[in-house]
Every structure is written in structure tokens, then in C-alpha cells.
Design a protein around this motif. Structure first.
Motif, PDB file in Angstrom:
ATOM      1  N   ARG A  31       0.802  -1.125  -0.065  1.00  0.00           N
ATOM      2  CA  ARG A  31      -0.002  -0.149  -0.066  1.00  0.00           C
ATOM      3  C   ARG A  31       0.835   1.367   0.092  1.00  0.00           C
ATOM      4  NH1 ARG A  31      -3.364  -2.795   4.014  1.00  0.00           N
ATOM      5  NH2 ARG A  31      -5.322  -3.483   3.122  1.00  0.00           N
ATOM      6  N   LEU A  32       1.983   1.204   0.983  1.00  0.00           N
ATOM      7  CA  LEU A  32       2.792   2.362   1.144  1.00  0.00           C
ATOM      8  C   LEU A  32       3.604   2.731  -0.341  1.00  0.00           C
ATOM      9  CD1 LEU A  32       4.118   4.502   2.612  1.00  0.00           C
ATOM     10  CD2 LEU A  32       5.986   3.116   3.379  1.00  0.00           C
ATOM     11  N   HIS A  33       4.029   1.609  -0.780  1.00  0.00           N
ATOM     12  CA  HIS A  33       4.746   1.730  -2.178  1.00  0.00           C
ATOM     13  C   HIS A  33       3.813   2.403  -3.486  1.00  0.00           C
ATOM     14  CE1 HIS A  33       6.578   0.098  -5.982  1.00  0.00           C
ATOM     15  NE2 HIS A  33       7.552   0.585  -5.559  1.00  0.00           N
ATOM     16  N   TYR A  34       2.727   1.786  -3.133  1.00  0.00           N
ATOM     17  CA  TYR A  34       1.653   2.025  -4.366  1.00  0.00           C
ATOM     18  C   TYR A  34       1.350   3.643  -4.127  1.00  0.00           C
ATOM     19  CZ  TYR A  34      -2.254   2.834  -7.425  1.00  0.00           C
ATOM     20  OH  TYR A  34      -3.210   3.359  -8.512  1.00  0.00           O
ATOM     21  N   LYS A  35       1.130   4.245  -2.877  1.00  0.00           N
ATOM     22  CA  LYS A  35       0.696   5.470  -2.512  1.00  0.00           C
ATOM     23  C   LYS A  35       1.954   6.416  -3.063  1.00  0.00           C
ATOM     24  CE  LYS A  35      -3.197   4.912  -0.182  1.00  0.00           C
ATOM     25  NZ  LYS A  35      -4.491   5.507  -1.004  1.00  0.00           N
ATOM     26  N   MET A  36       3.206   5.987  -2.725  1.00  0.00           N
ATOM     27  CA  MET A  36       4.407   6.759  -3.287  1.00  0.00           C
ATOM     28  C   MET A  36       4.364   7.022  -4.605  1.00  0.00           C
ATOM     29  SD  MET A  36       7.123   5.305  -0.588  1.00  0.00           S
ATOM     30  CE  MET A  36       8.378   6.283  -1.297  1.00  0.00           C
ATOM     31  N   GLN A  37       3.922   5.752  -5.418  1.00  0.00           N
ATOM     32  CA  GLN A  37       3.797   5.637  -6.871  1.00  0.00           C
ATOM     33  C   GLN A  37       2.802   6.867  -7.363  1.00  0.00           C
ATOM     34  OE1 GLN A  37       3.399   1.618  -7.802  1.00  0.00           O
ATOM     35  NE2 GLN A  37       5.522   1.589  -8.774  1.00  0.00           N
ATOM     36  N   GLN A  38       1.525   6.695  -6.828  1.00  0.00           N
ATOM     37  CA  GLN A  38       0.671   7.552  -7.309  1.00  0.00           C
ATOM     38  C   GLN A  38       1.049   8.938  -6.792  1.00  0.00           C
ATOM     39  OE1 GLN A  38      -1.280   5.996  -9.339  1.00  0.00           O
ATOM     40  NE2 GLN A  38      -3.153   6.504  -8.646  1.00  0.00           N
ATOM     41  N   SER A  39       1.580   9.405  -5.773  1.00  0.00           N
ATOM     42  CA  SER A  39       2.082  10.919  -5.687  1.00  0.00           C
ATOM     43  C   SER A  39       2.905  11.302  -6.796  1.00  0.00           C
ATOM     44  CB  SER A  39       2.666  11.164  -4.174  1.00  0.00           C
ATOM     45  OG  SER A  39       1.441  10.564  -3.149  1.00  0.00           O
ATOM     46  N   ALA A  40       3.968  10.508  -6.873  1.00  0.00           N
ATOM     47  CA  ALA A  40       4.857  10.761  -8.248  1.00  0.00           C
ATOM     48  C   ALA A  40       4.273  10.804  -9.183  1.00  0.00           C
ATOM     49  CB  ALA A  40       6.150   9.931  -8.003  1.00  0.00           C
ATOM     50  N   PRO A 124     -15.171 -10.114  -8.912  1.00  0.00           N
ATOM     51  CA  PRO A 124     -15.959  -9.305  -7.991  1.00  0.00           C
ATOM     52  C   PRO A 124     -15.259  -8.946  -6.835  1.00  0.00           C
ATOM     53  CG  PRO A 124     -17.104 -11.448  -7.995  1.00  0.00           C
ATOM     54  CD  PRO A 124     -16.168 -11.392  -9.150  1.00  0.00           C
ATOM     55  N   ASP A 125     -14.346  -9.998  -6.518  1.00  0.00           N
ATOM     56  CA  ASP A 125     -13.461  -9.602  -5.092  1.00  0.00           C
ATOM     57  C   ASP A 125     -12.206  -8.855  -5.358  1.00  0.00           C
ATOM     58  OD1 ASP A 125     -12.412 -11.918  -6.223  1.00  0.00           O
ATOM     59  OD2 ASP A 125     -11.868 -12.891  -4.553  1.00  0.00           O
ATOM     60  N   ALA A 126     -12.179  -8.373  -6.553  1.00  0.00           N
ATOM     61  CA  ALA A 126     -10.850  -7.753  -6.929  1.00  0.00           C
ATOM     62  C   ALA A 126     -10.542  -6.452  -6.152  1.00  0.00           C
ATOM     63  CB  ALA A 126     -10.842  -7.467  -8.506  1.00  0.00           C
ATOM     64  N   LYS A 127      -9.444  -6.238  -5.672  1.00  0.00           N
ATOM     65  CA  LYS A 127      -8.995  -4.929  -5.259  1.00  0.00           C
ATOM     66  C   LYS A 127      -8.406  -3.976  -6.218  1.00  0.00           C
ATOM     67  CE  LYS A 127      -9.521  -6.346  -1.052  1.00  0.00           C
ATOM     68  NZ  LYS A 127     -10.767  -5.644  -0.144  1.00  0.00           N
ATOM     69  N   MET A 128      -9.269  -2.794  -6.323  1.00  0.00           N
ATOM     70  CA  MET A 128      -9.025  -1.795  -7.340  1.00  0.00           C
ATOM     71  C   MET A 128      -8.370  -0.475  -6.857  1.00  0.00           C
ATOM     72  SD  MET A 128      -9.930  -3.724 -10.095  1.00  0.00           S
ATOM     73  CE  MET A 128      -9.701  -2.537 -11.474  1.00  0.00           C
ATOM     74  N   ASP A 129      -7.440  -0.831  -5.750  1.00  0.00           N
ATOM     75  CA  ASP A 129      -6.988   0.612  -5.063  1.00  0.00           C
ATOM     76  C   ASP A 129      -5.507   0.550  -5.218  1.00  0.00           C
ATOM     77  OD1 ASP A 129      -6.563  -1.510  -3.422  1.00  0.00           O
ATOM     78  OD2 ASP A 129      -7.623  -0.501  -1.642  1.00  0.00           O
ATOM     79  N   GLY A 130      -5.039  -0.542  -5.907  1.00  0.00           N
ATOM     80  CA  GLY A 130      -3.504  -0.494  -5.755  1.00  0.00           C
ATOM     81  C   GLY A 130      -2.823  -1.135  -4.682  1.00  0.00           C
ATOM     82  N   SER A 131      -3.688  -1.941  -3.452  1.00  0.00           N
ATOM     83  CA  SER A 131      -3.238  -2.536  -2.585  1.00  0.00           C
ATOM     84  C   SER A 131      -2.670  -3.995  -2.752  1.00  0.00           C
ATOM     85  CB  SER A 131      -4.301  -2.543  -1.259  1.00  0.00           C
ATOM     86  OG  SER A 131      -5.260  -3.300  -1.756  1.00  0.00           O
ATOM     87  N   LYS A 132      -3.252  -4.651  -3.919  1.00  0.00           N
ATOM     88  CA  LYS A 132      -2.618  -6.049  -4.278  1.00  0.00           C
ATOM     89  C   LYS A 132      -3.043  -6.060  -5.991  1.00  0.00           C
ATOM     90  CE  LYS A 132      -5.175  -9.511  -3.432  1.00  0.00           C
ATOM     91  NZ  LYS A 132      -6.082 -10.608  -2.708  1.00  0.00           N
ATOM     92  N   PRO A 133      -2.255  -7.078  -6.414  1.00  0.00           N
ATOM     93  CA  PRO A 133      -2.661  -7.025  -7.799  1.00  0.00           C
ATOM     94  C   PRO A 133      -4.140  -7.148  -8.093  1.00  0.00           C
ATOM     95  CG  PRO A 133      -0.831  -8.593  -7.313  1.00  0.00           C
ATOM     96  CD  PRO A 133      -1.413  -7.772  -6.069  1.00  0.00           C
ATOM     97  N   ILE A 134      -4.279  -6.643  -9.315  1.00  0.00           N
ATOM     98  CA  ILE A 134      -5.873  -6.698  -9.767  1.00  0.00           C
ATOM     99  C   ILE A 134      -6.272  -8.247 -10.023  1.00  0.00           C
ATOM    100  CG2 ILE A 134      -7.443  -6.116 -11.561  1.00  0.00           C
ATOM    101  CD1 ILE A 134      -5.848  -3.411 -11.928  1.00  0.00           C
TER     102      ILE A 134
END
Length: 348
Positions: A31-40, A124-134
């Protein structure tokens, strides 16, 4: 950029966590790694940087426009953002065909043919927020397929890819080494993934290069493809299956078996590797269509996977027919490997 957004101490802590790869840190770390990527990424968009999404004025006029509205241009490549905050490229063709490719994992999560028939599924159980692979789409397994020396299915599906080119109804995504990937697999590589729409097909090309000057490296690759189906009871998979040897990974212990059928109907849980068989055709009687899964180069093997009976995964709405390079590919310095896949819908 990331240090300025998140703080140098936080970046150092992230790198330390990646190196340690402590199991209990993985979810929070992702989650942290993805948040940093999104910010950049957001800052890059704001500044018009060329390292992420380059604005149309800096390339050809067709490159990644934000959609102008219902009256705007139809064919082309468009930058969009979904409800969970992930960016994707929407490809549209003048025939009416369309596709959707997320920057996160370079994952093709939708392909509608010119008639509007959907062929790609997302669970239907996919996480679409970047916390894990789609969990869905044409998900990348790279540089490892399944379990092994690094994390399950590698890292290609759980990082952002760069968009490096567009032309008409086509876009190319690039995966390059990062501190995150090097902590698991420190090899000199570049992987490009091009997705193109035509009136009759969705075409993909995966190109992996050894950019180093030293020795070779080995890798595996796969498109863990989730295909939309009306219901499993309406579906069969045709191809060169009769007489083929497959690895039944659900047998205890896993064992090689011989396929007796020319057309496969899934009525139980499946995890089968058909080595040397790469011409599957998914036939859906309720749709009145079939999907030719045309593996032209590189993808030598087919994996059939279904979590049959798992309602939470929506098992009856999809079937995984995966394009795979199961045996490790050895790539010498300066060499490249290419995998080509076309999805071709046809009337039954």
C-alpha cells in the motif's frame, strides 16, 4: 520527487522493508509503495513530465488525451481515472471496439469487440485500489510464474508501468527495474507491452530485453488471462488438446496426465498446465460466439484455471485460459524475447 513528497526517512524505511521482505510487512508495504508511486505520478501529470504520462503537446496529437466528452473524438487512446483512483488508458477504435488497460500492472481489464461483446473479466472480489494485484484481466506474471524464488507470479502485476508510446488505437507500456524489483530480482531488463485494437481483434505484444552487458538471466512469463463467460455450463475450450500431456497441479501429488478430450468442459476446480499446446478457442454458446486465443510467438503453453464453486470469486462468470512461457527462458545480454497474442472473436 518521492523523497520530497514523502520524506527521505520514509523512503529509506521503505527500502529497508523491501530488502528484509518480512512477511508481516508485505500488505502495508504494498500500500505504501503504491501511494508513493501515485503521488509521484500525480506530480508528473501536473508538471507535464515525460517520465510518466506525457501530455499530447509533447508527442503526436493522439497521445493520451483526456476524453473531451460524448461529442469528442472517438478513436484513439485516452487517459482516464477510475472510481478507486487508479489510472488507465481507454483505447477506442472507429469500429466500436474498445479496451481498458490499467497503468497498475499494465493489465487489460476490458476488451469489447465491435459488436459490444465483452471478452475480459475482473473478479467481483478484485481490489482496485493498488493494494494488491488486480484479480482479473490479462494479468502479467513476470519474471516468475507461480511460486518460486521470489513472490508469487513475480512483480510485474503489482507495480505501475510507464506509458512510452501511443499511435491510433494502440498504447505501449514499459516495465523497468526499480529499487522494489531489484530487491527481489536484480537483473538488467526492460519489458514492453503493446496493446492494439483493430476492427476484428485485440493484439498484444510482450517484448523482454536483456539490457545488460554481462551474463544471461532466466525468466518465466504469462498472461494470466480471465475471460468473461455467460456461464461455465455454456462454455467449452477447443484446440489441440486431445492426446496432450498436462500437469494436474491439483492432484496429490501433482502429476502428468493425458487429455482424452478434444473439447474441454470445466465442471470442477481446475489448475492444469498444457505444455506445448497453445491454440485454445473459447466457445460460448450463449453468446453465440467463440474467442480464438491466437498465440503467435513466444507463448508456447496454455494453463486452464478455475476456482470452480467459489462464489466469492464469481467462478461462474469467468474462465482463465492463460498464455504461458512455462519453461524458463534464458536471455543473453543484448537479446530479446517476444510473446504475441491476439484475441479474435468470431461467430459460431
Amino acid at each position: 520527487v518521492v523523497e520530497r513528497l514523502c520524506g527521505a526517512s520514509l523512503v529509506h524505511h521503505l527500502d529497508s522493508c523491501v530488502v528484509s521482505r518480512a512477511p508481516h510487512r508485505q500488505t502495508a508495504l504494498a500500500r505504501l509503495h503504491y501511494k508513493m508511486q501515485q503521488s509521484a505520478l500525480l506530480l508528473a501529470l501536473a508538471l507535464g513530465a515525460t517520465s510518466a504520462f506525457t501530455r499530447p503537446a509533447q508527442r503526436a496529437a493522439s497521445l493520451l488525451h483526456r476524453r473531451a466528452g460524448e461529442d469528442g473524438p472517438k478513436a484513439g487512446a485516452y487517459l482516464e481515472k477510475d472510481a478507486e483512483g487508479l489510472y488507465y488508458v481507454a483505447l477506442e477504435h472507429e469500429s466500436g471496439a474498445s479496451a481498458k488497460i490499467f497503468v497498475f500492472g499494465a493489465d487489460v481489464t476490458s476488451y469489447k469487440d465491435a459488436d459490444g461483446t465483452e471478452w475480459v473479466a475482473v473478479r467481483p472480489d478484485a481490489k482496485m485500489d493498488g493494494s494488491k494485484p488486480i484479480s482479473g484481466g490479462l494479468s502479467h506474471c513476470f519474471p516468475q510464474f507461480g511460486p518460486g524464488a521470489i513472490q508469487q507470479h513475480g512483480f510485474g502485476r503489482n507495480v505501475d508501468w510507464d506509458i512510452v508510446a501511443t499511435k491510433g488505437s494502440s498504447a505501449t507500456f514499459r516495465l523497468s527495474p526499480s529499487a522494489y524489483s531489484k530487491a527481489m530480482w536484480d537483473e538488467p531488463f526492460v519489458a514492453d507491452f503493446t496493446v492494439s485494437l483493430t476492427a476484428a481483434s485485440l493484439d498484444t505484444t510482450m517484448n523482454v530485453q536483456n539490457t545488460g552487458s554481462g551474463g544471461p538471466f532466466d525468466f518465466q512469463a504469462a498472461l494470466h488471462s480471465y475471460f468473461d463467460v455467460s456461464s461455465l455450463e455454456n462454455v467449452s475450450i477447443e484446440g489441440s488438446f486431445e492426446g496432450a500431456t498436462y500437469l494436474d497441479k491439483l492432484a496429490d501429488p501433482p502429476a502428468d496426465k493425458t487429455e482424452a478430450r478434444s473439447a474441454i468442459v470445466v465442471s470442477e476446480e481446475y489448475d492444469r498446465v498444457y505444455k506445448g499446446t497453445n491454440d485454445p478457442v473459447l466457445v460460448d454458446s450463449a453468446k453465440g460466439k467463440k474467442l480464438v486465443i491466437d498465440n503467435k510467438r513466444g507463448w508456447k503453453d496454455t494453463v486452464l484455471w478455475s476456482p470452480y464453486g467459489d462464489e466469492g470469486m464469481g467462478f461462474d462468470s469467468f474462465l482463465c485460459v492463460e498464455s504461458v512461457a512455462f519453461e524458463p527462458v534464458t536471455l543473453a545480454a543484448g537479446d530479446s524475447w517476444v510473446g504475441e497474442l491476439s484475441l479474435v472473436p468470431e461467430k459460431i
